[in-house]
Design a protein around this motif. Sequence first.
Motif, PDB file in Angstrom:
ATOM      1  N   SER B  21     118.741  23.279  57.112  1.00 26.92           N
ATOM      2  CA  SER B  21     119.396  24.585  57.122  1.00 26.92           C
ATOM      3  C   SER B  21     118.633  25.600  57.975  1.00 26.92           C
ATOM      4  O   SER B  21     119.049  26.745  58.098  1.00 26.92           O
ATOM      5  CB  SER B  21     119.585  25.100  55.696  1.00 26.92           C
ATOM      6  OG  SER B  21     118.355  25.328  55.091  1.00 26.92           O
ATOM      7  N   GLU B  22     117.514  25.189  58.540  1.00 26.05           N
ATOM      8  CA  GLU B  22     116.705  26.101  59.354  1.00 26.05           C
ATOM      9  C   GLU B  22     116.537  25.611  60.783  1.00 26.05           C
ATOM     10  O   GLU B  22     116.194  26.386  61.665  1.00 26.05           O
ATOM     11  CB  GLU B  22     115.290  26.210  58.786  1.00 26.05           C
ATOM     12  CG  GLU B  22     115.153  26.768  57.403  1.00 26.05           C
ATOM     13  CD  GLU B  22     113.750  26.511  56.862  1.00 26.05           C
ATOM     14  OE1 GLU B  22     113.587  26.469  55.638  1.00 26.05           O
ATOM     15  OE2 GLU B  22     112.827  26.348  57.675  1.00 26.05           O
ATOM     16  N   LYS B  23     116.672  24.323  60.965  1.00 24.00           N
ATOM     17  CA  LYS B  23     116.342  23.731  62.267  1.00 24.00           C
ATOM     18  C   LYS B  23     117.464  22.850  62.787  1.00 24.00           C
ATOM     19  O   LYS B  23     118.317  22.384  62.056  1.00 24.00           O
ATOM     20  CB  LYS B  23     115.110  22.834  62.130  1.00 24.00           C
ATOM     21  CG  LYS B  23     113.803  23.562  61.910  1.00 24.00           C
ATOM     22  CD  LYS B  23     112.693  22.532  61.818  1.00 24.00           C
ATOM     23  CE  LYS B  23     111.441  23.103  61.195  1.00 24.00           C
ATOM     24  NZ  LYS B  23     110.903  24.238  61.947  1.00 24.00           N
ATOM     25  N   ASP B  24     117.367  22.630  64.047  1.00 24.75           N
ATOM     26  CA  ASP B  24     118.214  21.678  64.763  1.00 24.75           C
ATOM     27  C   ASP B  24     117.718  20.264  64.430  1.00 24.75           C
ATOM     28  O   ASP B  24     116.523  19.994  64.498  1.00 24.75           O
ATOM     29  CB  ASP B  24     118.082  21.953  66.262  1.00 24.75           C
ATOM     30  CG  ASP B  24     118.811  20.941  67.096  1.00 24.75           C
ATOM     31  OD1 ASP B  24     118.189  20.416  68.028  1.00 24.75           O
ATOM     32  OD2 ASP B  24     119.997  20.694  66.803  1.00 24.75           O
ATOM     33  N   PHE B  25     118.621  19.370  64.093  1.00 23.53           N
ATOM     34  CA  PHE B  25     118.224  18.021  63.709  1.00 23.53           C
ATOM     35  C   PHE B  25     117.379  17.334  64.775  1.00 23.53           C
ATOM     36  O   PHE B  25     116.354  16.721  64.481  1.00 23.53           O
ATOM     37  CB  PHE B  25     119.467  17.166  63.409  1.00 23.53           C
ATOM     38  CG  PHE B  25     119.156  15.739  63.061  1.00 23.53           C
ATOM     39  CD1 PHE B  25     119.324  14.721  63.993  1.00 23.53           C
ATOM     40  CD2 PHE B  25     118.670  15.410  61.792  1.00 23.53           C
ATOM     41  CE1 PHE B  25     119.022  13.399  63.668  1.00 23.53           C
ATOM     42  CE2 PHE B  25     118.362  14.074  61.470  1.00 23.53           C
ATOM     43  CZ  PHE B  25     118.548  13.081  62.413  1.00 23.53           C
ATOM     44  N   GLU B  26     117.810  17.443  66.009  1.00 18.78           N
ATOM     45  CA  GLU B  26     117.121  16.726  67.072  1.00 18.78           C
ATOM     46  C   GLU B  26     115.685  17.180  67.270  1.00 18.78           C
ATOM     47  O   GLU B  26     114.815  16.388  67.609  1.00 18.78           O
ATOM     48  CB  GLU B  26     117.884  16.861  68.401  1.00 18.78           C
ATOM     49  CG  GLU B  26     119.258  16.211  68.414  1.00 18.78           C
ATOM     50  CD  GLU B  26     119.217  14.692  68.151  1.00 18.78           C
ATOM     51  OE1 GLU B  26     120.257  14.142  67.741  1.00 18.78           O
ATOM     52  OE2 GLU B  26     118.143  14.084  68.332  1.00 18.78           O
ATOM     53  N   SER B  27     115.447  18.444  67.030  1.00 19.35           N
ATOM     54  CA  SER B  27     114.096  18.967  67.260  1.00 19.35           C
ATOM     55  C   SER B  27     113.206  18.803  66.035  1.00 19.35           C
ATOM     56  O   SER B  27     112.019  19.083  66.084  1.00 19.35           O
ATOM     57  CB  SER B  27     114.148  20.430  67.671  1.00 19.35           C
ATOM     58  OG  SER B  27     114.640  21.220  66.613  1.00 19.35           O
ATOM     59  N   MET B  28     113.788  18.335  64.970  1.00 17.02           N
ATOM     60  CA  MET B  28     113.013  18.154  63.756  1.00 17.02           C
ATOM     61  C   MET B  28     112.147  16.905  63.873  1.00 17.02           C
ATOM     62  O   MET B  28     112.610  15.869  64.359  1.00 17.02           O
ATOM     63  CB  MET B  28     113.963  18.009  62.566  1.00 17.02           C
ATOM     64  CG  MET B  28     113.328  18.343  61.232  1.00 17.02           C
ATOM     65  SD  MET B  28     114.378  17.914  59.841  1.00 17.02           S
ATOM     66  CE  MET B  28     115.887  18.784  60.165  1.00 17.02           C
ATOM     67  N   THR B  29     110.905  16.997  63.372  1.00 15.89           N
ATOM     68  CA  THR B  29     110.006  15.845  63.439  1.00 15.89           C
ATOM     69  C   THR B  29     109.728  15.300  62.039  1.00 15.89           C
ATOM     70  O   THR B  29     109.807  16.024  61.041  1.00 15.89           O
ATOM     71  CB  THR B  29     108.655  16.226  64.081  1.00 15.89           C
ATOM     72  OG1 THR B  29     107.957  17.128  63.212  1.00 15.89           O
ATOM     73  CG2 THR B  29     108.834  16.861  65.443  1.00 15.89           C
ATOM     74  N   VAL B  30     109.377  14.047  62.013  1.00 17.26           N
ATOM     75  CA  VAL B  30     109.041  13.424  60.731  1.00 17.26           C
ATOM     76  C   VAL B  30     107.820  14.095  60.122  1.00 17.26           C
ATOM     77  O   VAL B  30     107.698  14.235  58.902  1.00 17.26           O
ATOM     78  CB  VAL B  30     108.808  11.907  60.913  1.00 17.26           C
ATOM     79  CG1 VAL B  30     108.214  11.298  59.672  1.00 17.26           C
ATOM     80  CG2 VAL B  30     110.111  11.227  61.285  1.00 17.26           C
ATOM     81  N   ASN B  31     106.914  14.531  60.990  1.00 16.56           N
ATOM     82  CA  ASN B  31     105.734  15.219  60.494  1.00 16.56           C
ATOM     83  C   ASN B  31     106.098  16.505  59.743  1.00 16.56           C
ATOM     84  O   ASN B  31     105.537  16.793  58.686  1.00 16.56           O
ATOM     85  CB  ASN B  31     104.799  15.560  61.669  1.00 16.56           C
ATOM     86  CG  ASN B  31     103.391  15.831  61.188  1.00 16.56           C
ATOM     87  OD1 ASN B  31     102.858  15.134  60.346  1.00 16.56           O
ATOM     88  ND2 ASN B  31     102.798  16.874  61.727  1.00 16.56           N
ATOM     89  N   GLN B  32     107.052  17.261  60.291  1.00 12.70           N
ATOM     90  CA  GLN B  32     107.510  18.484  59.628  1.00 12.70           C
ATOM     91  C   GLN B  32     108.103  18.177  58.257  1.00 12.70           C
ATOM     92  O   GLN B  32     107.872  18.904  57.292  1.00 12.70           O
ATOM     93  CB  GLN B  32     108.558  19.181  60.494  1.00 12.70           C
ATOM     94  CG  GLN B  32     107.986  19.872  61.705  1.00 12.70           C
ATOM     95  CD  GLN B  32     109.064  20.299  62.698  1.00 12.70           C
ATOM     96  OE1 GLN B  32     110.210  19.845  62.629  1.00 12.70           O
ATOM     97  NE2 GLN B  32     108.701  21.138  63.642  1.00 12.70           N
ATOM     98  N   ILE B  33     108.876  17.125  58.206  1.00 17.96           N
ATOM     99  CA  ILE B  33     109.507  16.744  56.945  1.00 17.96           C
ATOM    100  C   ILE B  33     108.436  16.375  55.915  1.00 17.96           C
ATOM    101  O   ILE B  33     108.489  16.798  54.757  1.00 17.96           O
ATOM    102  CB  ILE B  33     110.481  15.569  57.158  1.00 17.96           C
ATOM    103  CG1 ILE B  33     111.624  16.002  58.092  1.00 17.96           C
ATOM    104  CG2 ILE B  33     111.019  15.060  55.831  1.00 17.96           C
ATOM    105  CD1 ILE B  33     112.430  14.839  58.668  1.00 17.96           C
ATOM    106  N   ALA B  34     107.442  15.604  56.371  1.00 16.32           N
ATOM    107  CA  ALA B  34     106.375  15.192  55.463  1.00 16.32           C
ATOM    108  C   ALA B  34     105.622  16.406  54.920  1.00 16.32           C
ATOM    109  O   ALA B  34     105.343  16.484  53.726  1.00 16.32           O
ATOM    110  CB  ALA B  34     105.413  14.252  56.173  1.00 16.32           C
ATOM    111  N   GLU B  35     105.338  17.351  55.800  1.00 13.87           N
ATOM    112  CA  GLU B  35     104.626  18.556  55.369  1.00 13.87           C
ATOM    113  C   GLU B  35     105.439  19.368  54.391  1.00 13.87           C
ATOM    114  O   GLU B  35     104.934  19.826  53.367  1.00 13.87           O
ATOM    115  CB  GLU B  35     104.244  19.402  56.579  1.00 13.87           C
ATOM    116  CG  GLU B  35     102.986  18.899  57.279  1.00 13.87           C
ATOM    117  CD  GLU B  35     102.683  19.651  58.565  1.00 13.87           C
ATOM    118  OE1 GLU B  35     101.680  19.323  59.226  1.00 13.87           O
ATOM    119  OE2 GLU B  35     103.474  20.553  58.915  1.00 13.87           O
ATOM    120  N   GLU B  36     106.705  19.526  54.728  1.00 12.48           N
ATOM    121  CA  GLU B  36     107.592  20.291  53.843  1.00 12.48           C
ATOM    122  C   GLU B  36     107.691  19.608  52.467  1.00 12.48           C
ATOM    123  O   GLU B  36     107.788  20.277  51.444  1.00 12.48           O
ATOM    124  CB  GLU B  36     108.979  20.400  54.487  1.00 12.48           C
ATOM    125  CG  GLU B  36     110.045  21.110  53.671  1.00 12.48           C
ATOM    126  CD  GLU B  36     109.823  22.618  53.580  1.00 12.48           C
ATOM    127  OE1 GLU B  36     109.176  23.193  54.458  1.00 12.48           O
ATOM    128  OE2 GLU B  36     110.325  23.204  52.591  1.00 12.48           O
TER     129      GLU B  36
END
Lengths: 185, 185
Positions: B21-36
Motif C-alpha cells: 500500500s506504500e510502494k510499487d511492487f516492482e521496486s519492492m525488495t525482499v530485504n525490505q519485506i524482511a525488515e518490515e
Amino acid sequence: MDRRIQKSRQAIMNAFMRLMSEKDFESMTVNQIAEEANVNRGTVYLHFTDKYDLLDQCMEVQINQLLRNCMPEEGLVHLTSKTALQRTFEYLEQHASFYSIMLTSKGSAVFRNQMETLFRQSLSEHLDSINLDRKLNKDITVQFLSSAGVGVLEWWITHSMPYPASVMVEQFWNLLDRIQLQMFE
Amino acid sequence: MDRRIQKSRQAIMNAFMRLMSEKDFESMTVNQIAEEANVNRGTVYLHFTDKYDLLDQCMEVQINQLLRNCMPEEGLVHLTSKTALQRTFEYLEQHASFYSIMLTSKGSAVFRNQMETLFRQSLSEHLDSINLDRKLNKDITVQFLSSAGVGVLEWWITHSMPYPASVMVEQFWNLLDRIQLQMFE
DNA sequence: GCCCGGTTGTTGATTTTTCAACAGAGAGCT
DNA sequence: AGCTCTCTGTTGAAAAATCAACAACCGGGC
C-alpha cells in the motif's frame, strides 16, 4: 540481542499486560500467558523464572521507558526540577491504565523501589546544595521526603488519579518549597 | 502446522501487504519485506520462492478467506445464487483496498483463475439444470459467461468500485437472468 | 483418607530461525 | 572497458523455540 529473543519477550510481556487488564494476577497461569502470547510454555520459562519475575521485569521495562521519556536530555532525572516532575506526572497520566493495574492488583515493590531511589538521589543532591540545619540528620531527612514523595505518587495512581497531573505538580512543588524553607540553618 | 511457521508466514505476508500500500511492487525488495516483517531475509526464502510467489500465496490466502466468508454453510459457493453473490460483493467491498492494490499494481493471475473456476463450476451446474438449446455448445457457453462475470468483477475492483455492491449484484443478476432466457430450447 | 484434574518446573530431541558469508547478476558511473 | 554498489539466492553453523513427556505439588470432591 537476537531478534528471536526480542520478539518472544515482547510477545510475552504484551500478552501479560493484556491479561492483567482482564484477570486477577493470582488466578492467572503461565499457561494462559503462553497461549495469549502464542509461544510455547517452555519459552516463557526460558525468559522468566515465574509470573512474579514477569511482573517485575514488565515493571522495570515500563519504568525505564518512563525515565527515558522524562529525561530532559542526556543525564539524570531530577525529580526536584519542576520540568522533570511535570513530564513524569504527564507520562504517568498517559499510561494511567497500565500503572493502575500494576500497582493495585499485586504488591510489586519494583515501582516503589525505583521511584524511591530516584527521589533519594535527587533530594540528596538537592540538600547538598542548601545549608541544611545541623540538627537534622541528612539521611533521615532524605528518606522522609522520598517516602512522602513516593507515597503521594502511588496514592495518586491507585486512586485513579483524582487530580490532573498539573495540579499534582503544583502541589508537589509547593510542599517541597515550604518544607525546604524549614530546613535552612 | 508448527506455530513458528505460522508466525513467520503471517508476519511476512502482513508486512508485504503493508508495503504494497506504500510502494510499487516492482521496486519492492525482499530485504525490505524482511525488515518490515522483522525476520531474517533467509526466512522469507524458506517460505516463499521469491516476491512473485509471495504475491501469489497472499492472494490465495485472501481468496480462501473470501470464500469462507461467502459460503452459506458447509458446501460450495454458488455464484449463481443471489445470496452468495451478495456476500461476495459485500466482502470485496469491505476489503476494497487490498484487492484494489493487488489487482492493479501487478498482474497476478491468481484472482482471475480462482474466480473463473468458481464461476465455471456454478454456471456449469446451473446450465445442467435448464434445457440448454442444442445449438449451443455447453463448454463454450460456460466459458463465455465465466469470462464475462470475472471481467466485470475485476473491472469493478480496479476502477475503485464505482457502484455499491448492491447495485452490482442487482445488475449481475439481471444480466444472468436475461441471458438465460435466450438459452432455452 | 484417596482420587482426579490442573498447574508448575524441567528435560531432551527436533525443528525453525538467525546470522554471516559467499557467488553471481544487474545497473550506474568513470 | 573496469569498478562499485545493491540485490538475489544460497549455504553452514549456531541458537532459540517447539513439542511431548515426566515428576511433583496443590486444591477440590467424594
